[in-house]
Design a protein around this motif. Structure first.
Motif, PDB file in Angstrom:
ATOM      1  N   ASP A 159     -55.479 -22.373 -37.459  1.00 21.34           N
ATOM      2  CA  ASP A 159     -55.862 -22.650 -38.848  1.00 21.34           C
ATOM      3  C   ASP A 159     -54.859 -23.603 -39.513  1.00 21.34           C
ATOM      4  OD1 ASP A 159     -58.049 -21.018 -38.595  1.00 21.34           O
ATOM      5  OD2 ASP A 159     -57.132 -19.279 -39.574  1.00 21.34           O
ATOM      6  N   ALA A 160     -53.557 -23.356 -39.253  1.00 20.54           N
ATOM      7  CA  ALA A 160     -52.514 -24.193 -39.858  1.00 20.54           C
ATOM      8  C   ALA A 160     -52.618 -25.638 -39.386  1.00 20.54           C
ATOM      9  CB  ALA A 160     -51.138 -23.625 -39.541  1.00 20.54           C
ATOM     10  N   ARG A 161     -53.101 -25.821 -38.175  1.00 21.56           N
ATOM     11  CA  ARG A 161     -53.276 -27.169 -37.634  1.00 21.56           C
ATOM     12  C   ARG A 161     -54.642 -27.760 -37.964  1.00 21.56           C
ATOM     13  NH1 ARG A 161     -51.590 -27.852 -31.485  1.00 21.56           N
ATOM     14  NH2 ARG A 161     -52.705 -29.783 -31.991  1.00 21.56           N
ATOM     15  N   GLY A 162     -55.460 -26.994 -38.662  1.00 22.01           N
ATOM     16  CA  GLY A 162     -56.775 -27.486 -39.038  1.00 22.01           C
ATOM     17  C   GLY A 162     -57.728 -27.621 -37.871  1.00 22.01           C
ATOM     18  N   ILE A 163     -57.585 -26.766 -36.873  1.00 15.36           N
ATOM     19  CA  ILE A 163     -58.407 -26.847 -35.661  1.00 15.36           C
ATOM     20  C   ILE A 163     -59.524 -25.811 -35.719  1.00 15.36           C
ATOM     21  CG2 ILE A 163     -58.423 -26.498 -33.154  1.00 15.36           C
ATOM     22  CD1 ILE A 163     -55.524 -27.555 -33.155  1.00 15.36           C
ATOM     23  N   ASN A 164     -60.733 -26.266 -35.552  1.00 15.87           N
ATOM     24  CA  ASN A 164     -61.895 -25.393 -35.476  1.00 15.87           C
ATOM     25  C   ASN A 164     -62.171 -25.101 -34.006  1.00 15.87           C
ATOM     26  OD1 ASN A 164     -64.340 -24.081 -35.527  1.00 15.87           O
ATOM     27  ND2 ASN A 164     -65.387 -25.605 -36.791  1.00 15.87           N
ATOM     28  N   GLU A 224     -58.416 -30.035 -24.371  1.00 23.43           N
ATOM     29  CA  GLU A 224     -58.431 -30.053 -25.837  1.00 23.43           C
ATOM     30  C   GLU A 224     -57.838 -28.775 -26.433  1.00 23.43           C
ATOM     31  OE1 GLU A 224     -62.487 -30.615 -26.951  1.00 23.43           O
ATOM     32  OE2 GLU A 224     -62.650 -32.610 -26.034  1.00 23.43           O
ATOM     33  N   ILE A 225     -57.506 -27.811 -25.591  1.00 18.99           N
ATOM     34  CA  ILE A 225     -56.996 -26.520 -26.073  1.00 18.99           C
ATOM     35  C   ILE A 225     -55.580 -26.684 -26.627  1.00 18.99           C
ATOM     36  CG2 ILE A 225     -56.272 -24.204 -25.361  1.00 18.99           C
ATOM     37  CD1 ILE A 225     -58.499 -24.228 -23.295  1.00 18.99           C
ATOM     38  N   PRO A 226     -55.300 -26.218 -27.839  1.00 16.32           N
ATOM     39  CA  PRO A 226     -53.945 -26.264 -28.388  1.00 16.32           C
ATOM     40  C   PRO A 226     -53.066 -25.180 -27.755  1.00 16.32           C
ATOM     41  CG  PRO A 226     -55.622 -26.172 -30.108  1.00 16.32           C
ATOM     42  CD  PRO A 226     -56.296 -25.799 -28.831  1.00 16.32           C
TER      43      PRO A 226
END
Length: 334
Positions: A42-47, A56-58
């Motif tokens: 959420d903090a990185r703005g990732i949906n 693509e996985i953080p």
């Protein structure tokens, strides 16, 4: 917990082409059920819905294991944990686990896939710094190996190096067809080599395996220097290595050249050293690890190690980022 049991069974029977689909399934599960990982996304703005491929996985920075309880599901469902080693004053990592039995059996499977049955070994564990404290995953693994070997010659050694040397001489005379695994933290193996190198028995059935770790006990040395000292002192053509850490459930092994074979449950991806959110354009960079056996915590970890791939896809650990804290697992720096 039913999900953990189901996923653990999938990890055990996974085939060569199953890693990607299992990683994606686990990502979407942990993005929803892991409070810390969800907050990080959420903090990185990732949906998470927009993440469609493994690359693509953080990855969660490993330091979160020092400050938070990183678990998937209700926090009160976890009580047992492994803790990292550290010098005085350091905050140590805690890796909460759903089942120690799973960790031990998983580690056993990885070892035996490379080296063969533990019952064919005498296991001598030289882990002084780890035996002096509770909660070490390395000690738990070594203790399991000792028990599974079924040998009355297997055991732990603290600082009683003379007793260890006597045991090795006895095993050399035993000639029972078993191999001898001398598993040791790096600084202790160097101490042993320094004190007993000239008297060390020459053994064809010996595997010397270092687990990393100077722990501030000796000056830092690169891996090549360490292995040169140990091969000469222990009269062995090569020194094996184990790569693991408190925050992981899986281990990788090197058969003597410092290049690690990854188990089926583990994958390394290299990030750019100057931009942790981008992949490295070269075969060298920061080490990100996917460990599918971490289904109960976080399987996607951004470590502070530096690594590179060789032409065969094996991983070599080069050292650590300059601004990272010392970690007991591996302190060798290029």
């Amino acid at each position: 917990m039913n999900y953990f049991k189901s996923f653990s069974e999938q990890v055990q029977r996974m085939g060569p082409g199953d890693f990607g689909s299992l990683a994606m399934e686990l990502f979407h599960y942990q993005a929803k059920e892991n409070t810390i990982y969800k907050a990080y996304l959420d903090a990185r703005g990732i949906n998470p819905v927009e993440v469609k491929a493994v690359d693509e996985i953080p990855f969660l920075p490993i330091r979160f294991f020092k400050s938070h309880k990183v678990v998937s599901g209700p926090e009160d469902g976890f009580e047992s944990f492994y803790s990292s080693s550290g010098t005085t004053g350091q905050v140590t990592s805690r890796h909460f686990i759903w089942s120690e039995e799973y960790y031990l059996r998983h580690s056993e499977r990885i070892f035996e896939q490379i080296y063969g049955p533990l019952r064919d070994f005498h296991v001598l564990a030289l882990l002084p710094a780890y035996l002096e404290r509770k909660g070490s995953s390395l000690v738990a693994m070594a203790d399991h190996y000792i028990k599974e070997s079924g040998s009355d010659q297997s055991g732990f050694y603290l600082y009683n190096y003379d007793v260890l040397i006597d045991r090795l001489y006895h095993l050399r005379q035993l000639k029972d067809g078993k191999r001898v695994l001398l598993l040791g933290v790096t600084f202790a193996l160097l101490d042993l080599a320094e004190q007993f190198g000239e008297d060390f028995p020459e053994m064809d059935n010996l595997i010397v395996m270092e687990t990393g770790g100077m722990k501030g006990r000796r000056k830092e040395m690169i891996r090549e220097e360490v292995h040169e000292v140990l091969t000469q002192a222990f009269k062995q053509p090569r020194i094996h290595s184990e790569y693991g850490m408190t925050e992981l459930m899986s281990q990788a092994y090197s058969l003597g050249d410092g290049k690690y074979q990854l188990p089926s449950s583990m994958r390394v991806m290299l990030r750019d050293v100057n931009d942790p959110l981008s992949w490295s354009p070269r075969k060298q960079g920061g080490v990100n690890i996917i460990d599918l056996a971490n289904f109960h915590s976080c399987a996607f970890i951004e470590t502070q190690d530096l690594g590179r791939f060789d032409s065969q896809g094996r991983v070599e650990i080069l050292g650590r980022f300059d601004n990272s804290e010392i970690r007991g697992c591996n302190l060798m720096v290029n």
